[in-house]
Design an enzyme around this catalytic site. Structure first.
Site, PDB file in Angstrom:
ATOM      1  N   LYS A 199       4.567   9.223   8.633  1.00  0.00           N
ATOM      2  CA  LYS A 199       4.357   8.613   9.951  1.00  0.00           C
ATOM      3  C   LYS A 199       5.364   9.124  11.008  1.00  0.00           C
ATOM      4  O   LYS A 199       5.209  10.248  11.450  1.00  0.00           O
ATOM      5  CB  LYS A 199       4.300   7.104   9.812  1.00  0.00           C
ATOM      6  CG  LYS A 199       3.088   6.711   8.901  1.00  0.00           C
ATOM      7  CD  LYS A 199       2.642   5.266   8.932  1.00  0.00           C
ATOM      8  CE  LYS A 199       1.295   5.123   8.246  1.00  0.00           C
ATOM      9  NZ  LYS A 199       1.303   4.493   6.948  1.00  0.00           N
ATOM     10  N   TYR A 255       0.865  -1.190   0.000  1.00  0.00           N
ATOM     11  CA  TYR A 255       0.000   0.000   0.000  1.00  0.00           C
ATOM     12  C   TYR A 255       0.896   1.232   0.000  1.00  0.00           C
ATOM     13  O   TYR A 255       1.860   1.319   0.753  1.00  0.00           O
ATOM     14  CB  TYR A 255      -0.886   0.000   1.241  1.00  0.00           C
ATOM     15  CG  TYR A 255      -1.764   1.227   1.375  1.00  0.00           C
ATOM     16  CD1 TYR A 255      -2.826   1.453   0.499  1.00  0.00           C
ATOM     17  CD2 TYR A 255      -1.529   2.159   2.391  1.00  0.00           C
ATOM     18  CE1 TYR A 255      -3.635   2.573   0.639  1.00  0.00           C
ATOM     19  CE2 TYR A 255      -2.342   3.278   2.535  1.00  0.00           C
ATOM     20  CZ  TYR A 255      -3.388   3.482   1.654  1.00  0.00           C
ATOM     21  OH  TYR A 255      -4.194   4.590   1.790  1.00  0.00           O
ATOM     22  N   ASP A 274       9.483   2.893  -0.549  1.00  0.00           N
ATOM     23  CA  ASP A 274       8.467   3.554   0.271  1.00  0.00           C
ATOM     24  C   ASP A 274       8.723   3.195   1.729  1.00  0.00           C
ATOM     25  O   ASP A 274       8.444   2.082   2.178  1.00  0.00           O
ATOM     26  CB  ASP A 274       7.071   3.118  -0.186  1.00  0.00           C
ATOM     27  CG  ASP A 274       5.956   3.808   0.607  1.00  0.00           C
ATOM     28  OD1 ASP A 274       6.268   4.517   1.584  1.00  0.00           O
ATOM     29  OD2 ASP A 274       4.779   3.617   0.238  1.00  0.00           O
TER      30      ASP A 274
HETATM   31  C1  LIG Z   1       0.617   4.908   5.597  1.00  0.00           C
HETATM   32  C2  LIG Z   1       1.331   4.621   4.337  1.00  0.00           C
HETATM   33  C3  LIG Z   1       1.213   5.450   3.203  1.00  0.00           C
HETATM   34  C4  LIG Z   1       0.208   6.560   3.119  1.00  0.00           C
HETATM   35  O1  LIG Z   1       0.443   7.557   4.050  1.00  0.00           O
HETATM   36  P1  LIG Z   1      -0.790   8.549   4.418  1.00  0.00           P
HETATM   37  O2  LIG Z   1      -0.136   9.564   5.300  1.00  0.00           O
HETATM   38  O3  LIG Z   1      -1.798   7.706   5.117  1.00  0.00           O
HETATM   39  O4  LIG Z   1      -1.284   9.120   3.156  1.00  0.00           O
HETATM   40  C5  LIG Z   1       2.027   5.201   2.126  1.00  0.00           C
HETATM   41  N1  LIG Z   1       2.901   4.182   2.120  1.00  0.00           N
HETATM   42  C6  LIG Z   1       3.028   3.352   3.176  1.00  0.00           C
HETATM   43  C7  LIG Z   1       4.026   2.252   3.129  1.00  0.00           C
HETATM   44  C8  LIG Z   1       2.246   3.534   4.313  1.00  0.00           C
HETATM   45  O5  LIG Z   1       2.349   2.678   5.330  1.00  0.00           O
END
Ligand SMILES: *Cc1c(COP(=O)(O)O)cnc(C)c1O
Length: 446
Positions: free
Chosen positions: A280, A153, A248
């Protein structure tokens, strides 16, 4: 769906239920991000009134050990006094100017010092970070195709909300209504940890591929660590074909280790991604995220280069102060503490499930881990999908009833913080045997 427990006060979630009803009247599903709604586990989501350290307090006054930590960000626990003081001071200086500030520079310097990037650009969410990184990769390479893995994701970016088409190395279908086929027609979705599938995709489409994006270690299908050398293989394959490798680290960055997942493979094996996305933890509980990477690639961004990207609240002084203070406090001792607490809980979960006769696999990368209720190690999305969701729902509610707030989905990582002390960890350990028996009972009924 919660097993009726005669000892539980039936009014213990009355205020949450009342708020949920009001919420549903004015917000789709009553929540502002789907997984919060408890749809996967049943029951009423708890509305949280406050949080401190490792503990959440809901609107009924019930307390829970928090094993979500806001889905990762709260590495230092809730309401950390030093973060709070820094944020309060920043708020006192005004909250947004639309002009550059010192905290942005300091946070960028901190990230460049820890992560494999020469330059960073701030945004306000992880979704914005991955979306912008992909635009930059396309602009830099002059190519259009994006490769991703099933189960990874990257936020709700149109082109990444894609599910695999029929057969390998075929272009993807929209994963949700509202995404046009044209948005996913340039996305290839491959099985995770599958080198042969990557090789086939690049052999067939290599000269059209702008980038490959992967979670540095997937956490959004539960924790599925990359097999040894897999990220390096991806970086090498991209380089051979003139594509960019986007790692990511929105979830893993400054969370799996001090240097993110890269600290476990890239820093050891001696390779760097071309672009990295963060979010995060680096926002310290505020809306802040970033993407960064090679200087020659990042210099293609406006205003230095031609690839447009912007944001009214990007690099916001309150959010960057929260992130900077968090990262400065995230010392090696923090990661050692979180890692040790995680190990205690991992082992206790495994022992409890084994004692109750529930097939399970516990998988970890750095301080992140997941408990899959499935018999065999999970290496990709197909494996993760075999997890017993009904048994997980029973497990989840048994933990919740004993004051432990787990992710309300079988496909998520469990997160701890430096505030998870002996009392918090012991509360989790004490609850696990009950939850394991509840999971076993749910399996017998099924
Ligand atoms: C949480 C997450 C996102 C998206 O971040 P948001 O701040 O919720 O838009 C993208 N990539 C990864 C791996 C994530 O865990």
């Amino acid at each position: 769906m919660s097993a009726a427990d005669p000892d539980l006060d039936p009014a213990r979630d009355a205020a949450s239920r009342a708020l949920f009803e009001r919420a549903r009247a004015v917000t789709p599903g009553g929540v502002n991000s789907p997984v919060r709604a408890f749809n996967a586990v049943g029951g009423t989501p708890r509305f949280i009134r406050s949080a401190r350290g490792a503990w959440l307090t809901d609107v009924d006054g019930q307390e829970y050990v928090d094993l979500i930590c806001s889905w990762g960000p709260m590495l230092l626990g809730h309401a950390h006094p030093e973060v709070q003081a820094a944020v309060a001071a920043a708020v006192g200086r005004g909250t947004s100017y639309g002009a550059p500030t010192e905290p942005e520079v300091e946070l960028a310097e901190e990230i460049v010092a820890r992560a494999p990037v020469d330059r960073v650009r701030f945004v306000s969410s992880g979704t914005e970070a991955t979306m912008s990184a992909i635009r930059l990769a396309r602009g830099f390479t002059g190519r259009d195709v994006v490769v991703k893995f099933a189960g990874c994701y990257h936020g709700h970016v149109d082109s990444l909300l894609a599910s695999a088409g029929s057969g390998l190395a075929t272009f993807a279908l929209p994963g949700t209504p509202g995404v046009p086929e044209s948005s996913t027609a340039l996305t290839l979705v491959l099985p995770y940890n599958d080198r042969a599938a990557v090789e086939r995709a690049f052999a067939e489409h290599g000269d059209r591929i702008a980038c490959l994006i992967t979670e540095a270690a997937p956490g959004n299908m539960g924790v599925v660590p990359p097999e040894a050398g897999f990220n390096r293989f991806l970086a090498d394959t991209c380089r051979r074909h003139g594509a960019l490798f986007i790692s990511d680290e929105v979830m893993t960055g400054f969370r799996a280790t001090r240097q993110g997942q890269w600290g476990l493979d890239g820093a050891v094996e001696g390779w760097r991604p071309d672009l990295v996305t963060f979010g995060k933890v680096m926002g310290g509980g505020f809306p802040a995220a970033a993407f960064g990477g090679r200087a020659d690639v990042m210099s293609q961004l406006a205003p230095e280069g031609p690839v447009y990207q912007a944001g009214t609240l990007s690099g916001n002084p309150v959010a960057t102060t929260a992130g900077l203070t968090t990262l400065r406090l995230a010392t090696n001792e923090v990661y050692e503490h979180v890692g040790a607490a995680a190990e205690t809980i991992r082992n206790a979960a495994s022992d409890a499930l084994a004692a109750a006769g529930v097939a399970h696999v516990v998988q970890a990368t750095g301080t992140m881990f997941s408990v899959f209720l499935t018999a065999t190690a999970v290496r990709d999305f197909e494996g993760a999908s075999r997890t017993d969701q009904t048994a997980y729902a029973a497990f989840f509610h048994a933990m919740l009833d004993r004051g432990v707030y787990l992710p309300p989905s079988a496909f998520e990582a469990w997160f701890l913080s430096s505030a998870h002390d002996d009392r918090a960890v012991q509360t989790v350990v004490d609850a696990l045997p009950h939850a394991a028996r509840a999971a076993a009972a749910a399996q017998e009924v099924a």
